[in-house]
Structures are given as C-alpha cells and as structure tokens.
Design a protein around this motif. Structure first.
Motif, short mmCIF file in Angstrom:
data_model
loop_
_atom_site.label_atom_id
_atom_site.label_comp_id
_atom_site.label_asym_id
_atom_site.label_seq_id
_atom_site.Cartn_x
_atom_site.Cartn_y
_atom_site.Cartn_z
N ILE A 38 0.88 -1.17 0.00
CA ILE A 38 0.00 0.00 0.00
C ILE A 38 0.92 1.22 0.00
CG2 ILE A 38 -1.89 1.19 1.15
CD1 ILE A 38 -2.54 -1.38 2.64
N LEU A 39 0.78 2.07 -1.01
CA LEU A 39 1.73 3.17 -1.18
C LEU A 39 1.06 4.53 -1.05
CD1 LEU A 39 3.70 1.87 -4.30
CD2 LEU A 39 4.59 2.10 -1.99
N PHE A 40 1.78 5.47 -0.51
CA PHE A 40 1.37 6.87 -0.50
C PHE A 40 2.60 7.69 -0.81
CE2 PHE A 40 1.20 10.93 1.67
CZ PHE A 40 -0.02 11.44 1.26
N LEU A 55 8.83 4.50 5.96
CA LEU A 55 8.29 5.86 5.91
C LEU A 55 9.39 6.87 5.71
CD1 LEU A 55 6.11 5.67 9.18
CD2 LEU A 55 5.49 4.88 6.89
N TYR A 56 9.12 7.86 4.89
CA TYR A 56 10.08 8.95 4.71
C TYR A 56 9.31 10.27 4.79
CZ TYR A 56 13.58 12.07 2.92
OH TYR A 56 14.46 13.11 2.81
N GLY A 57 9.86 11.23 5.52
CA GLY A 57 9.28 12.59 5.52
C GLY A 57 8.36 12.85 6.69
N ASP A 58 7.48 11.90 7.01
CA ASP A 58 6.60 12.04 8.17
C ASP A 58 6.51 10.66 8.80
OD1 ASP A 58 4.64 12.27 10.01
OD2 ASP A 58 3.09 13.02 8.65
N THR A 59 7.06 10.55 10.00
CA THR A 59 7.17 9.22 10.60
C THR A 59 6.28 9.07 11.84
OG1 THR A 59 9.08 10.00 11.85
CG2 THR A 59 9.53 8.90 9.77
N ILE A 92 6.65 13.41 1.18
CA ILE A 92 6.25 12.36 2.13
C ILE A 92 6.04 11.07 1.34
CG2 ILE A 92 4.41 11.57 3.66
CD1 ILE A 92 4.11 14.45 4.58
N TYR A 93 6.63 10.01 1.84
CA TYR A 93 6.50 8.72 1.17
C TYR A 93 6.22 7.66 2.24
CZ TYR A 93 8.07 4.40 -1.12
OH TYR A 93 8.14 3.13 -1.61
N ARG A 94 5.23 6.83 1.96
CA ARG A 94 4.94 5.74 2.90
C ARG A 94 4.69 4.46 2.12
NH1 ARG A 94 0.74 9.21 5.77
NH2 ARG A 94 2.04 10.39 7.17
N LYS A 95 5.27 3.42 2.59
CA LYS A 95 4.96 2.10 2.00
C LYS A 95 4.63 1.13 3.13
CE LYS A 95 7.98 -1.00 0.21
NZ LYS A 95 8.89 -1.50 -0.82
N LEU A 96 3.48 0.48 2.97
CA LEU A 96 3.12 -0.57 3.94
C LEU A 96 3.08 -1.90 3.20
CD1 LEU A 96 0.17 1.22 5.80
CD2 LEU A 96 2.61 1.21 6.36
N VAL A 97 3.59 -2.93 3.83
CA VAL A 97 3.60 -4.25 3.19
C VAL A 97 2.66 -5.16 3.99
CG1 VAL A 97 5.02 -6.20 2.48
CG2 VAL A 97 5.96 -3.89 2.39
N VAL A 98 1.73 -5.78 3.26
CA VAL A 98 0.67 -6.57 3.91
C VAL A 98 0.73 -8.00 3.39
CG1 VAL A 98 -1.85 -6.79 4.15
CG2 VAL A 98 -0.80 -4.52 4.10
#
Ligand SMILES: Cc1cc2nc3c(=O)[nH]c(=O)nc-3n(C[C@H](O)[C@H](O)[C@H](O)COP(=O)(O)OP(=O)(O)OC[C@H]3O[C@@H](n4cnc5c(N)ncnc54)[C@H](O)[C@@H]3O)c2cc1C
Length: 421
Positions: free
Chosen positions: A344-346, A369-373, A353-359
């Motif tokens: 799941i990417l944002f 997470l990068y930028g906002d943790t 801001i970059y976020r990756k969740l692995v499910v």
C-alpha cells in the motif's frame, strides 16, 4: 549470611539496564560487581551521534553516574577488561590478572565494529564508530582536517557523515549498495534520503567498492581508492560497515556461540549460571543491533536473575529511525514486497512524504516511511501484534492520527490507536 555474587561483564546499555530491572525486583539479592573496558560510567551510546553533531555534550549522555553505582552498593571497575572465565571454578580473570568468584555471571559485551580487511586499514586517521573514544577522535580530526570519507551508508555511517558535515568537514559517503540504508529502506525512500542529504552538502558514491586506503606524505591516511580507480581525498576515514557480536570471551570459555552467545527464552546460556543480554547474545538465531530488543531482553533476564521465573523473551520486531535532525525516516518489519505480499503506497512529491506498507494475508508485516514518521510506532505495534488490518486498509495511510484513530475505534476496538492520540 553473605549474598550470592553477581558479576556483570560489560558496563554498556544492556548490562546496566538488566541491573536496573533487577534492582527493581530484588534489590538485596546479590553482591554485584560490574566490569567495563571503557573508562566511563554507563552512557547512552545512541546519543553519540548528537554529540558528534554538536547537539549534546558527553555529560548529557551519561545514564548512570558513578554515584548511582555507589548508591546501589555496586562495585564498578571501569577501564578493566575481563579476559577469561573459568566455568568449572566459577571465577573470572581480568586484564590485571586478578580473579573474582561468581555465583551468577551476566555477559553483556556488546559488539565489535567490522573493519574492512583492505590495505591501509591500520593508518592513522582510520576509525570505527562505536564509542566515546571514536567520537572524540572524530571531533579532534574535524577541528584539524578538511576531508572525510565514511565507508558505509547505513544508519551509523549516515549519522557519522552528517555529524562530521556539521563540524565543517567535506564528507563523502562510499556505499556498496545501490541506495542508502538498503537494509531498512526501499529504493524510493533511499533515493529521497540521498537527495535530502546532498542538499546538506554530503557527497555520495553508491554501488562503489573501496579497495585500499592510501597514506598521505605525513603517513596519516590521505585517500580512499575505489574499485573504479577513483581516489577520494580523506584525512579521516570512518568505517561503518557493520558489527559482529563480541563473543571471544564466551567462546574461549566453551559456551556455544553462533553469531552471538546462544541463549534460551530466559536469556540463559548453555551454562545455567551464565546469562547473556544485548548485542552479544543470539536468541532463536537472531542477534540484535538496536536497543529496543535489548531492553526487552534485560527485563526478562532480570526477572530470572531475581529468581521470579515469570517472563519469557520471544524475539522482537525491529524498527529503525535515523537520528539526523530534520530528516525523518522510519522502517519496521519486512519492508520489501515479495510474492504473496501486497504494497500500500502513498507518495506526495510536494511535501516529500513517502509511505509504503507491506501486507500479507491481511496483516501488516512491514512499513517504510520517509518525511513524516509519526505513524511509525503505531505501524510497529500493528506488526508486532499481528492485527487483522482489513478494517483499517482505507484509513491507515492517513497522515492525521486523529482521523485514523477515530476511524479505527469503531470497526475494531481491539486495534491499538496511534500512539500520539
Ligand atoms: C553511534 C551509534 C548510534 C546508535 N544509534 C542507535 C539508534 O538510534 N537506535 C538504536 O536502537 N540503536 C542504536 N545504536 C546501537 C546501540 O547503541 C546498541 O544496540 C547498544 O548500545 C548495545 O548495547 P550492549 O550493552 O549490548 O553493548 P554496548 O552498549 O556496546 O556495551 C558493551 C560494553 O561492554 C564492554 N566490554 C566488552 N567486552 C568486555 C570485556 N571483556 N570486559 C569488560 N567490558 C567489556 C564494551 O567496552 C562496552 O562498553 C547505536 C550505536 C552507535 C555506536
């Protein structure tokens, strides 16, 4: 009646945390002696980076000063290495040749930095980054020299590089992998991190292999030679390519070691009188290099040293945070997708801001997470607890913890809300 003797080898973060936990549970149980090779009382090793960066002083990072040991009737032998353990006689021998009997022995000898076995590694100005002495040597070099090369673009290497940059040095980071912190970040987050560090004046050579360190005319290190043939000017070289558990003492005493002193779920070694905690220990095939797992180990080990026998250590979910002011990076669990997992990417270019969740099978198994943790600790908890996240899918990427907690409270009250709410 005299108390049984507890000897602790290693006056670092894990050993002393175990004592703190033990004192809470059974303050009178043992007569305690702590041996530490460093000449300091227990300090927060993590905060060496802010010291290097000029944000903290060495005094600030002392966790337990000399008075603390006295107040708890703990005998502290600083600058004193333990050289041998005689398990049949239950004694240790220190570097002065003196011996001491133990009823229980706690090994907390930490790790040793890995040094590249390349020509020139013995030159003056070539350092590791592990302790106060290394930090002081870097500070000294930064006041006299201009060019530094840090070998290793992992957590430690980048913190060293940023600190030295803030101290006025021109720093190049040489990294073997194609992007920074590749064991904690995916390529996108690693690239964002590099760009942000370049804006702060750091230079990088990625996918680059160091082959030799070359002397200057003074005899001190003068350059780093890469496999590409390039030579980078370097009055200071910091190697931050990894650590290995410090097990020489345990191995010589015949304790089974495999990438760490092997311990069970109570942190006991194969010798029931000897425990091991921290980076020197290997639990269920894993040796840890971060403090959170070591603190969990300390609690369990103290429980058993106290004779309570209630707790079990079952391993830890790792999470990493880079301590460079103004750059927020967080990673936990398995952050690289593989067959059977879903990402799941944002990503927002404007705010970076970059976020990756692995499910996997409706469970969060990793976050990068990068930028906002801010949501990092919450994701870490979801991973640790193995929570079914199907009800959270549409909201868990929101960057407003308030919204997220409201959204999760209704569908699944057992789900922990973000820590910041
Ligand atoms: C610069 C830096 C930054 C870090 N940042 C982070 C971070 O942001 N987050 C994080 O989670 N972790 C971080 N770490 C890692 C963290 O500091 C370690 O995981 C932690 O300190 C390990 O604790 P320990 O007690 O196992 O080992 P140590 O803290 O290394 O303690 C071991 C001690 O034992 C002594 N010793 C060894 N052998 C003997 C002997 N034979 N006799 C007597 N004494 C002996 C050593 O000299 C040392 O003082 C960082 C580490 C460094 C170096």
């Amino acid at each position: 009646m005299s108390r049984p003797k507890l000897v602790v080898v290693g006056n670092g973060m894990a050993g002393v945390r175990t004592l703190e936990e033990l004192l809470k549970r059974a303050p009178e149980r043992y007569a305690i002696t702590v041996f530490g090779s460093e000449p300091h009382p227990n300090y927060n090793r993590i905060l060496l980076s802010p010291v290097l960066a000029g944000e903290r002083t060495l005094e600030d990072i002392v966790l337990n000063d000399f008075a603390w040991y006295q107040d708890h009737a703990i005998e502290l032998r600083t600058g004193c290495r333990v050289d041998a353990i005689d398990r049949s006689r239950r004694i240790i021998r220190d570097a002065t040749g003196a011996t001491m009997h133990y009823d229980r022995l706690l090994l907390a000898t930490g790790s040793l930095p890995i040094m590249l076995p390349i020509p020139g590694r013995e030159l003056e100005g070539v350092l590791a980054y592990r302790d106060i002495a290394d930090t002081q040597a870097m500070l000294e070099a930064s006041s006299r020299y201009r060019h530094a090369v840090v070998i290793g673009g992992g957590l430690l290497g980048l913190e060293a590089a940023c600190g030295l940059t803030l101290r006025g040095m021109q720093v190049t980071v040489v990294h073997l992998a194609g992007w920074l912190m590749e064991r904690q970040l995916d390529e996108t987050a690693g690239t964002l991190l590099r760009q942000s560090l370049e804006e702060r004046g750091l230079a990088f050579r990625l996918a680059a292999k160091t082959t030799a360190l070359e002397p200057a005319q003074s005899g001190r290190v003068g350059a780093v030679r890469l496999a590409s043939g390039e030579a980078i000017a370097a009055d200071l070289v910091v190697m931050a390519i990894g650590i290995r558990p410090n097990t020489a003492l345990a191995e010589a005493a015949g304790l089974p070691c495999r990438q760490g002193v092997v311990v069970d779920d109570t942190l006991q070694t194969y010798d029931p009188r000897i425990y091991a905690v921290g980076e020197c220990a290997n639990h269920r095939g894993q040796a840890y290099g971060l403090v959170a797992p070591l603190f969990e180990q300390a609690r369990v080990c103290a429980d058993h040293l106290a004779g309570l026998g209630r707790l079990h250590y079952r391993g830890s979910v790792l999470a990493t945070k880079l301590k460079v002011t103004g750059i927020d990076v967080f990673s936990a669990g398995h952050f690289q997708a593989d067959p059977g997992t879903e990402e799941i990417l944002f990503s927002d270019d404007e705010t970076e801001i970059y976020r990756k969740l692995v499910v996997r099978e409706d469970k969060l198994i990793g976050a990068c997470l990068y930028g906002d943790t801010d949501l990092g600790p919450w994701y870490q908890e979801l991973i640790r607890l193995g929570v079914d996240i199907s009800a959270l899918r549409d909201v868990m990427m929101f960057d407003d913890p308030g919204q997220t907690s409201k959204a999760v409270a209704a569908p699944q009250s057992a789900v922990p809300a973000p820590a910041s709410t």
